[in-house]
Write a protein that holds these residues in place. Structure first.
Motif, PDB file in Angstrom:
ATOM      1  N   ASN A  20       0.822  -1.206   0.000  1.00 52.47           N
ATOM      2  CA  ASN A  20       0.000   0.000   0.000  1.00 52.47           C
ATOM      3  C   ASN A  20       0.853   1.251   0.000  1.00 52.47           C
ATOM      4  OD1 ASN A  20      -2.460  -1.318  -0.061  1.00 52.47           O
ATOM      5  ND2 ASN A  20      -2.627  -1.447   2.168  1.00 52.47           N
ATOM      6  N   TRP A  21       1.925   1.241   0.821  1.00 48.45           N
ATOM      7  CA  TRP A  21       2.815   2.403   0.838  1.00 48.45           C
ATOM      8  C   TRP A  21       3.502   2.575  -0.511  1.00 48.45           C
ATOM      9  CZ3 TRP A  21       2.554   6.204   4.006  1.00 48.45           C
ATOM     10  CH2 TRP A  21       2.128   6.011   5.320  1.00 48.45           C
ATOM     11  N   VAL A  26       3.973   5.429  -5.793  1.00 49.78           N
ATOM     12  CA  VAL A  26       3.873   5.467  -7.253  1.00 49.78           C
ATOM     13  C   VAL A  26       2.833   6.499  -7.683  1.00 49.78           C
ATOM     14  CG1 VAL A  26       3.204   4.145  -9.294  1.00 49.78           C
ATOM     15  CG2 VAL A  26       4.670   3.111  -7.565  1.00 49.78           C
ATOM     16  N   LEU A  27       1.701   6.512  -6.999  1.00 51.70           N
ATOM     17  CA  LEU A  27       0.647   7.476  -7.346  1.00 51.70           C
ATOM     18  C   LEU A  27       1.092   8.906  -7.054  1.00 51.70           C
ATOM     19  CD1 LEU A  27      -2.497   5.543  -6.056  1.00 51.70           C
ATOM     20  CD2 LEU A  27      -1.709   5.806  -8.406  1.00 51.70           C
ATOM     21  N   GLY A  28       1.848   9.101  -5.960  1.00 46.89           N
ATOM     22  CA  GLY A  28       2.362  10.426  -5.660  1.00 46.89           C
ATOM     23  C   GLY A  28       3.333  10.911  -6.728  1.00 46.89           C
ATOM     24  N   ALA A  29       4.192  10.004  -7.183  1.00 45.23           N
ATOM     25  CA  ALA A  29       5.120  10.354  -8.252  1.00 45.23           C
ATOM     26  C   ALA A  29       4.366  10.682  -9.533  1.00 45.23           C
ATOM     27  CB  ALA A  29       6.093   9.202  -8.486  1.00 45.23           C
ATOM     28  N   ASN A  30       3.318   9.928  -9.805  1.00 49.51           N
ATOM     29  CA  ASN A  30       2.512  10.186 -10.991  1.00 49.51           C
ATOM     30  C   ASN A  30       1.856  11.565 -10.926  1.00 49.51           C
ATOM     31  OD1 ASN A  30       0.991   9.052 -13.454  1.00 49.51           O
ATOM     32  ND2 ASN A  30      -0.664   9.714 -12.127  1.00 49.51           N
ATOM     33  N   ASP A  31       1.361  11.935  -9.746  1.00 59.15           N
ATOM     34  CA  ASP A  31       0.780  13.268  -9.575  1.00 59.15           C
ATOM     35  C   ASP A  31       1.820  14.349  -9.841  1.00 59.15           C
ATOM     36  OD1 ASP A  31      -1.690  12.298  -8.975  1.00 59.15           O
ATOM     37  OD2 ASP A  31      -1.442  12.416  -6.798  1.00 59.15           O
ATOM     38  N   ASN A 149       1.430   6.077  10.789  1.00 56.57           N
ATOM     39  CA  ASN A 149       2.159   7.269  11.221  1.00 56.57           C
ATOM     40  C   ASN A 149       1.929   8.399  10.226  1.00 56.57           C
ATOM     41  OD1 ASN A 149       4.277   9.246  11.612  1.00 56.57           O
ATOM     42  ND2 ASN A 149       5.301   7.748  12.906  1.00 56.57           N
ATOM     43  N   PRO A 150       1.263   9.484  10.621  1.00 58.74           N
ATOM     44  CA  PRO A 150       0.972  10.556   9.667  1.00 58.74           C
ATOM     45  C   PRO A 150       2.222  11.256   9.156  1.00 58.74           C
ATOM     46  CG  PRO A 150       0.348  11.196  11.898  1.00 58.74           C
ATOM     47  CD  PRO A 150       0.661   9.740  11.940  1.00 58.74           C
ATOM     48  N   TRP A 151       3.263  11.338   9.990  1.00 60.70           N
ATOM     49  CA  TRP A 151       4.496  11.980   9.534  1.00 60.70           C
ATOM     50  C   TRP A 151       5.176  11.158   8.450  1.00 60.70           C
ATOM     51  CZ3 TRP A 151       5.325  16.846  10.163  1.00 60.70           C
ATOM     52  CH2 TRP A 151       4.814  17.507  11.276  1.00 60.70           C
ATOM     53  N   HIS A 152       5.185   9.850   8.620  1.00 59.99           N
ATOM     54  CA  HIS A 152       5.758   8.994   7.581  1.00 59.99           C
ATOM     55  C   HIS A 152       4.990   9.160   6.276  1.00 59.99           C
ATOM     56  CE1 HIS A 152       7.640   6.000  10.690  1.00 59.99           C
ATOM     57  NE2 HIS A 152       8.252   7.172  10.655  1.00 59.99           N
ATOM     58  N   ALA A 153       3.676   9.196   6.379  1.00 61.31           N
ATOM     59  CA  ALA A 153       2.844   9.337   5.183  1.00 61.31           C
ATOM     60  C   ALA A 153       3.096  10.674   4.504  1.00 61.31           C
ATOM     61  CB  ALA A 153       1.374   9.205   5.557  1.00 61.31           C
ATOM     62  N   ALA A 154       3.171  11.737   5.292  1.00 60.09           N
ATOM     63  CA  ALA A 154       3.380  13.070   4.725  1.00 60.09           C
ATOM     64  C   ALA A 154       4.729  13.172   4.028  1.00 60.09           C
ATOM     65  CB  ALA A 154       3.272  14.123   5.835  1.00 60.09           C
ATOM     66  N   ILE A 155       5.773  12.684   4.683  1.00 59.67           N
ATOM     67  CA  ILE A 155       7.118  12.770   4.102  1.00 59.67           C
ATOM     68  C   ILE A 155       7.221  11.907   2.850  1.00 59.67           C
ATOM     69  CG2 ILE A 155       9.552  12.226   4.503  1.00 59.67           C
ATOM     70  CD1 ILE A 155       9.060  12.964   7.460  1.00 59.67           C
ATOM     71  N   SER A 156       6.675  10.693   2.911  1.00 61.34           N
ATOM     72  CA  SER A 156       6.724   9.801   1.758  1.00 61.34           C
ATOM     73  C   SER A 156       5.995  10.409   0.565  1.00 61.34           C
ATOM     74  CB  SER A 156       6.103   8.446   2.113  1.00 61.34           C
ATOM     75  OG  SER A 156       6.816   7.827   3.151  1.00 61.34           O
ATOM     76  N   SER A 157       4.854  11.003   0.830  1.00 65.90           N
ATOM     77  CA  SER A 157       4.072  11.609  -0.242  1.00 65.90           C
ATOM     78  C   SER A 157       4.812  12.785  -0.865  1.00 65.90           C
ATOM     79  CB  SER A 157       2.714  12.057   0.298  1.00 65.90           C
ATOM     80  OG  SER A 157       1.933  12.633  -0.714  1.00 65.90           O
ATOM     81  N   ALA A 158       5.403  13.627  -0.013  1.00 60.45           N
ATOM     82  CA  ALA A 158       6.139  14.793  -0.528  1.00 60.45           C
ATOM     83  C   ALA A 158       7.351  14.367  -1.340  1.00 60.45           C
ATOM     84  CB  ALA A 158       6.564  15.683   0.636  1.00 60.45           C
ATOM     85  N   VAL A 159       8.067  13.359  -0.857  1.00 61.64           N
ATOM     86  CA  VAL A 159       9.256  12.879  -1.582  1.00 61.64           C
ATOM     87  C   VAL A 159       8.854  12.281  -2.916  1.00 61.64           C
ATOM     88  CG1 VAL A 159      11.094  11.150  -1.548  1.00 61.64           C
ATOM     89  CG2 VAL A 159      10.656  12.533   0.477  1.00 61.64           C
ATOM     90  N   ALA A 160       7.803  11.462  -2.931  1.00 63.42           N
ATOM     91  CA  ALA A 160       7.357  10.841  -4.172  1.00 63.42           C
ATOM     92  C   ALA A 160       6.922  11.895  -5.190  1.00 63.42           C
ATOM     93  CB  ALA A 160       6.200   9.877  -3.892  1.00 63.42           C
ATOM     94  N   PHE A 161       6.177  12.886  -4.725  1.00 62.32           N
ATOM     95  CA  PHE A 161       5.733  13.952  -5.617  1.00 62.32           C
ATOM     96  C   PHE A 161       6.940  14.708  -6.183  1.00 62.32           C
ATOM     97  CE2 PHE A 161       4.416  18.178  -6.780  1.00 62.32           C
ATOM     98  CZ  PHE A 161       3.163  18.008  -7.362  1.00 62.32           C
ATOM     99  N   THR A 162       7.899  15.014  -5.326  1.00 62.36           N
ATOM    100  CA  THR A 162       9.076  15.764  -5.754  1.00 62.36           C
ATOM    101  C   THR A 162       9.874  14.997  -6.800  1.00 62.36           C
ATOM    102  OG1 THR A 162       9.231  16.875  -3.614  1.00 62.36           O
ATOM    103  CG2 THR A 162      11.222  16.841  -4.965  1.00 62.36           C
ATOM    104  N   LEU A 163      10.078  13.717  -6.571  1.00 58.39           N
ATOM    105  CA  LEU A 163      10.827  12.909  -7.536  1.00 58.39           C
ATOM    106  C   LEU A 163      10.114  12.861  -8.884  1.00 58.39           C
ATOM    107  CD1 LEU A 163      11.975   9.941  -5.266  1.00 58.39           C
ATOM    108  CD2 LEU A 163      13.356  11.846  -6.116  1.00 58.39           C
ATOM    109  N   GLY A 164       8.782  12.726  -8.830  1.00 63.06           N
ATOM    110  CA  GLY A 164       8.033  12.731 -10.080  1.00 63.06           C
ATOM    111  C   GLY A 164       8.088  14.081 -10.776  1.00 63.06           C
ATOM    112  N   ALA A 165       8.046  15.155 -10.007  1.00 59.64           N
ATOM    113  CA  ALA A 165       8.022  16.500 -10.588  1.00 59.64           C
ATOM    114  C   ALA A 165       9.365  16.889 -11.207  1.00 59.64           C
ATOM    115  CB  ALA A 165       7.635  17.508  -9.513  1.00 59.64           C
ATOM    116  N   LEU A 166      10.447  16.307 -10.713  1.00 63.22           N
ATOM    117  CA  LEU A 166      11.768  16.663 -11.248  1.00 63.22           C
ATOM    118  C   LEU A 166      11.910  16.274 -12.717  1.00 63.22           C
ATOM    119  CD1 LEU A 166      14.138  15.726  -8.288  1.00 63.22           C
ATOM    120  CD2 LEU A 166      13.667  18.019  -9.185  1.00 63.22           C
ATOM    121  N   LEU A 167      11.250  15.207 -13.133  1.00 62.86           N
ATOM    122  CA  LEU A 167      11.379  14.757 -14.520  1.00 62.86           C
ATOM    123  C   LEU A 167      10.917  15.813 -15.524  1.00 62.86           C
ATOM    124  CD1 LEU A 167      11.905  12.516 -16.662  1.00 62.86           C
ATOM    125  CD2 LEU A 167       9.528  11.834 -16.306  1.00 62.86           C
TER     126      LEU A 167
END
Length: 237
Positions: A20-21, A26-31, A149-167
């Motif tokens: 699930n994580w 993957v979905l965060g990176a796609n966004d 853990n909401p902090w883990h979720a928030a950080i993971s989501s932000a990192v995934a989005f950032t990695l996707g946005a860099l492309l």
């Protein structure tokens, strides 16, 4: 806990949580890919000014990452609050009505296919070992030692989005001006095909349909924003 009857259940639950994580990542990176690509392609349709493209891309990346992180934090915090409330309720019921809770646990094991005698014996032994853990796992499917853990979720989501946005940000900035939009289109559609394939594999769905949805949706988003940017650029000029 219930390892005597379902020895692999905790392991399976752990794998499911990790999947699930990963799927959320993957979905965060796609966004990140789609939102920032649409933004910079729209700006590129209006101007070839590199600082303007850089500013738009960075603004989209930072704003999107913060928005994703906040959304995940609020959502997961609500889930954790609900889990804690259920744990408190179950703790209170075990203290106030232990016999009724034992009967309930016995019935839960009967529903799983155990005979009356075996279900009762399992319920008695698990209650003696850790009554709260037994009820949380069998009745509510909660592990009190592994709450979200909401902090883990928030950080993971932000990192995934950032990695996707860099492309798309790099794809729009690195090529010569004449090649910026075509290179970004190709890079984004290839990335969307990859993320669609990965998400389909993780979710056990049809890979071709998942890839097609993302690629067609991404292509439409890029085409529309580029067209709007071109029209606005022409109007302003």
């Amino acid at each position: 806990m219930t390892d005597s009857t379902h020895p692999g259940e905790a392991h399976v639950n752990g794998i499911g949580q990790r999947l699930n994580w990963l799927r959320a990542g993957v979905l965060g990176a796609n966004d990140g890919i789609v939102s920032v690509a649409s933004l910079v392609v729209g700006v590129a349709g209006a101007t070839t000014d590199t600082p303007a493209l850089l500013l738009a891309g960075i603004a989209g990346l930072v704003g999107g990452a913060i928005s994703m992180a906040l959304g995940e934090y609020v959502s997961v915090s609500s889930q954790r609050d609900s889990e804690r409330a259920l744990i408190a309720k179950e703790t209170r019921e075990l203290a106030e009505m232990p016999d009724e809770e034992l009967d309930e646990l016995t019935q839960l094991y009967r529903d799983r296919g155990l005979t009356d005698a075996t279900a009762r014996q399992v319920a008695v032994e698990l209650t003696a070992h850790d009554a709260l853990a037994a009820h949380l796992e069998v009745e509510l499917h909660i592990d009190q030692d592994d709450l979200v853990n909401p902090w883990h979720a928030a950080i993971s989501s932000a990192v995934a989005f950032t990695l996707g946005a860099l492309l798309p940000l790099l794809a729009i900035l690195l090529p010569p001006p004449a090649w910026r939009v075509p290179v970004t289109f190709v890079a984004v559609l290839v990335a969307l095909a990859i993320t669609g394939s990965v998400s389909a594999r993780l979710g056990g769905s049809h890979r071709g349909r998942a890839v097609l949805r993302l690629v067609v949706g991404g292509a439409l988003a890029l085409a529309v924003t580029w067209a709007i940017g071109s029209l606005l650029g022409t109007t302003i000029a």
